[in-house]
Design a protein around this motif. Structure first.
Motif, PDB file in Angstrom:
ATOM      1  N   ASP A  39      21.799 -11.919  33.774  1.00 51.10           N
ATOM      2  CA  ASP A  39      21.051 -10.666  33.646  1.00 51.10           C
ATOM      3  C   ASP A  39      21.983  -9.462  33.531  1.00 51.10           C
ATOM      4  O   ASP A  39      22.782  -9.379  32.604  1.00 51.10           O
ATOM      5  CB  ASP A  39      20.087 -10.527  34.832  1.00 51.10           C
ATOM      6  N   GLY A  40      21.926  -8.514  34.474  1.00 56.42           N
ATOM      7  CA  GLY A  40      22.683  -7.276  34.382  1.00 56.42           C
ATOM      8  C   GLY A  40      24.182  -7.440  34.402  1.00 56.42           C
ATOM      9  O   GLY A  40      24.912  -6.465  34.134  1.00 56.42           O
ATOM     10  N   GLY A  41      24.687  -8.628  34.713  1.00 54.85           N
ATOM     11  CA  GLY A  41      26.119  -8.864  34.661  1.00 54.85           C
ATOM     12  C   GLY A  41      26.694  -8.724  33.260  1.00 54.85           C
ATOM     13  O   GLY A  41      27.907  -8.577  33.099  1.00 54.85           O
ATOM     14  N   ALA A  42      25.829  -8.736  32.259  1.00 52.19           N
ATOM     15  CA  ALA A  42      26.301  -8.565  30.879  1.00 52.19           C
ATOM     16  C   ALA A  42      27.021  -7.231  30.692  1.00 52.19           C
ATOM     17  O   ALA A  42      27.931  -7.120  29.861  1.00 52.19           O
ATOM     18  CB  ALA A  42      25.126  -8.674  29.906  1.00 52.19           C
ATOM     19  N   ALA A  43      26.643  -6.217  31.454  1.00 52.26           N
ATOM     20  CA  ALA A  43      27.269  -4.901  31.309  1.00 52.26           C
ATOM     21  C   ALA A  43      28.756  -4.953  31.644  1.00 52.26           C
ATOM     22  O   ALA A  43      29.576  -4.349  30.955  1.00 52.26           O
ATOM     23  CB  ALA A  43      26.548  -3.884  32.201  1.00 52.26           C
ATOM     24  N   ALA A  45      30.702  -7.640  31.485  1.00 51.92           N
ATOM     25  CA  ALA A  45      31.376  -8.413  30.444  1.00 51.92           C
ATOM     26  C   ALA A  45      31.696  -7.526  29.235  1.00 51.92           C
ATOM     27  O   ALA A  45      32.817  -7.540  28.710  1.00 51.92           O
ATOM     28  CB  ALA A  45      30.515  -9.598  30.031  1.00 51.92           C
ATOM     29  N   LEU A  46      30.730  -6.745  28.797  1.00 51.67           N
ATOM     30  CA  LEU A  46      30.957  -5.860  27.657  1.00 51.67           C
ATOM     31  C   LEU A  46      31.981  -4.789  27.977  1.00 51.67           C
ATOM     32  O   LEU A  46      32.812  -4.428  27.134  1.00 51.67           O
ATOM     33  CB  LEU A  46      29.642  -5.217  27.227  1.00 51.67           C
ATOM     34  N   LYS A  47      31.939  -4.258  29.201  1.00 47.82           N
ATOM     35  CA  LYS A  47      32.921  -3.238  29.604  1.00 47.82           C
ATOM     36  C   LYS A  47      34.329  -3.791  29.532  1.00 47.82           C
ATOM     37  O   LYS A  47      35.285  -3.066  29.203  1.00 47.82           O
ATOM     38  CB  LYS A  47      32.610  -2.764  31.026  1.00 47.82           C
ATOM     39  N   ALA A  48      34.464  -5.092  29.808  1.00 48.22           N
ATOM     40  CA  ALA A  48      35.773  -5.739  29.749  1.00 48.22           C
ATOM     41  C   ALA A  48      36.125  -6.202  28.338  1.00 48.22           C
ATOM     42  O   ALA A  48      37.172  -6.817  28.132  1.00 48.22           O
ATOM     43  CB  ALA A  48      35.804  -6.920  30.705  1.00 48.22           C
ATOM     44  N   GLY A  49      35.247  -5.933  27.372  1.00 53.27           N
ATOM     45  CA  GLY A  49      35.516  -6.308  25.991  1.00 53.27           C
ATOM     46  C   GLY A  49      35.191  -7.737  25.644  1.00 53.27           C
ATOM     47  O   GLY A  49      35.689  -8.276  24.655  1.00 53.27           O
ATOM     48  N   GLU A  50      34.306  -8.364  26.427  1.00 53.75           N
ATOM     49  CA  GLU A  50      33.962  -9.767  26.202  1.00 53.75           C
ATOM     50  C   GLU A  50      32.476  -9.911  25.916  1.00 53.75           C
ATOM     51  O   GLU A  50      31.633  -9.431  26.681  1.00 53.75           O
ATOM     52  CB  GLU A  50      34.332 -10.595  27.438  1.00 53.75           C
ATOM     53  N   MET A  51      32.134 -10.557  24.814  1.00 54.36           N
ATOM     54  CA  MET A  51      30.740 -10.848  24.494  1.00 54.36           C
ATOM     55  C   MET A  51      30.337 -12.147  25.182  1.00 54.36           C
ATOM     56  O   MET A  51      30.928 -13.198  24.941  1.00 54.36           O
ATOM     57  CB  MET A  51      30.551 -10.977  22.984  1.00 54.36           C
ATOM     58  N   PRO A  52      29.341 -12.125  26.064  1.00 57.24           N
ATOM     59  CA  PRO A  52      28.941 -13.365  26.739  1.00 57.24           C
ATOM     60  C   PRO A  52      28.349 -14.383  25.777  1.00 57.24           C
ATOM     61  O   PRO A  52      27.666 -14.024  24.816  1.00 57.24           O
ATOM     62  CB  PRO A  52      27.908 -12.886  27.771  1.00 57.24           C
ATOM     63  N   LEU A  53      28.620 -15.648  26.061  1.00 60.86           N
ATOM     64  CA  LEU A  53      28.035 -16.719  25.267  1.00 60.86           C
ATOM     65  C   LEU A  53      26.527 -16.736  25.396  1.00 60.86           C
ATOM     66  O   LEU A  53      25.806 -17.094  24.455  1.00 60.86           O
ATOM     67  CB  LEU A  53      28.595 -18.070  25.718  1.00 60.86           C
TER      68      LEU A  53
END
Length: 227
Positions: A39-43, A45-53
């Motif tokens: 869920d909100g952990g995607a933010a 991942a994106l901040k770190a420059g990583e697109m989640p699978l």
């Protein structure tokens, strides 16, 4: 659930919306390069420059700006409210080891629920890593090289007993239970070995023990059976 959203032969980083930062996220990715967001952990991942699978959860905490940056095909909505987003994500992935960031420290009720999830899925090897500490469910037999004086805390989530080598206060012959004896604030005298007769003991170590713990878990063949 038998169908997995993500399957990988390599360790996997699972990121949630709790207390975590880019530094912690990147420390986990050194061991587990693939990323799944709860869920909100995607933010983060994106901040770190990583697109989640994949983004897995009930989608009640992901913000619109984060959602707009991710391909809708990567979202996997699990609407039931009987489990946490961590539980939804953990049971939906398969990997030899899962490292979780953002599942400790923000809300105590969520943190306790996440520890409960570790115990209810004993066959999934998962380490929750916080800013200062890490928590994992002890496998049946764990031998890990720790520096003398390292704090080793054991917290039982059910009644059980175990055996130890290399602890300042051995646990052999002791009966543990969440409403009775617990094993917090023990110390390693050097390398330690822990064995337990049943799943249910949480191992709590300082965060700087992550590297030896990951190496040990990946090299340790035995695991608890699926419930």
């Amino acid at each position: 659930m038998t169908d997995k959203i993500v399957r990988t032969d390599a360790p996997l980083t699972l990121v949630g919306g709790g207390q975590a930062d880019v530094g912690l996220f990147q420390a986990l990715r050194k061991h587990a390069p693939g990323v799944v967001a709860a869920d909100g952990g995607a933010a983060l991942a994106l901040k770190a420059g990583e697109m989640p699978l994949a983004v897995i959860g009930d989608m009640d905490s992901i913000d619109d700006a984060t959602r707009a940056q991710i391909d809708p095909a990567r979202f996997h909505h699990i609407p039931e409210q009987e489990s946490t987003d961590f539980d939804k994500a953990l049971r939906s992935v398969e990997a030899p080891l899962i490292l979780g960031a953002g599942f400790m420290g923000a809300r105590r009720d969520h943190e306790l629920a996440n520890f409960n999830t570790l115990v209810r899925h004993p066959h999934r090897r998962c380490v929750l890593v916080g800013m200062d500490e890490l928590v994992t469910l002890c496998p049946p037999d764990l031998a890990i090289d720790l520096r003398p004086g390292t704090r080793v805390s054991l917290f039982p989530m059910r009644a059980l007993h175990g055996w130890s080598e290399g602890l300042h206060w051995p646990i052999d012959g002791l009966d543990f239970a969440p409403d009775a004896r617990v094993g917090t604030s023990n110390l390693a005298t050097g390398p330690i070995r822990l064995r337990f007769a049943a799943p249910g003991m949480l191992l709590i170590l300082p965060r700087d023990a992550l590297d030896p713990l990951v190496r040990t878990l990946l090299a340790t063949p035995g695991s608890w059976p699926a419930p």
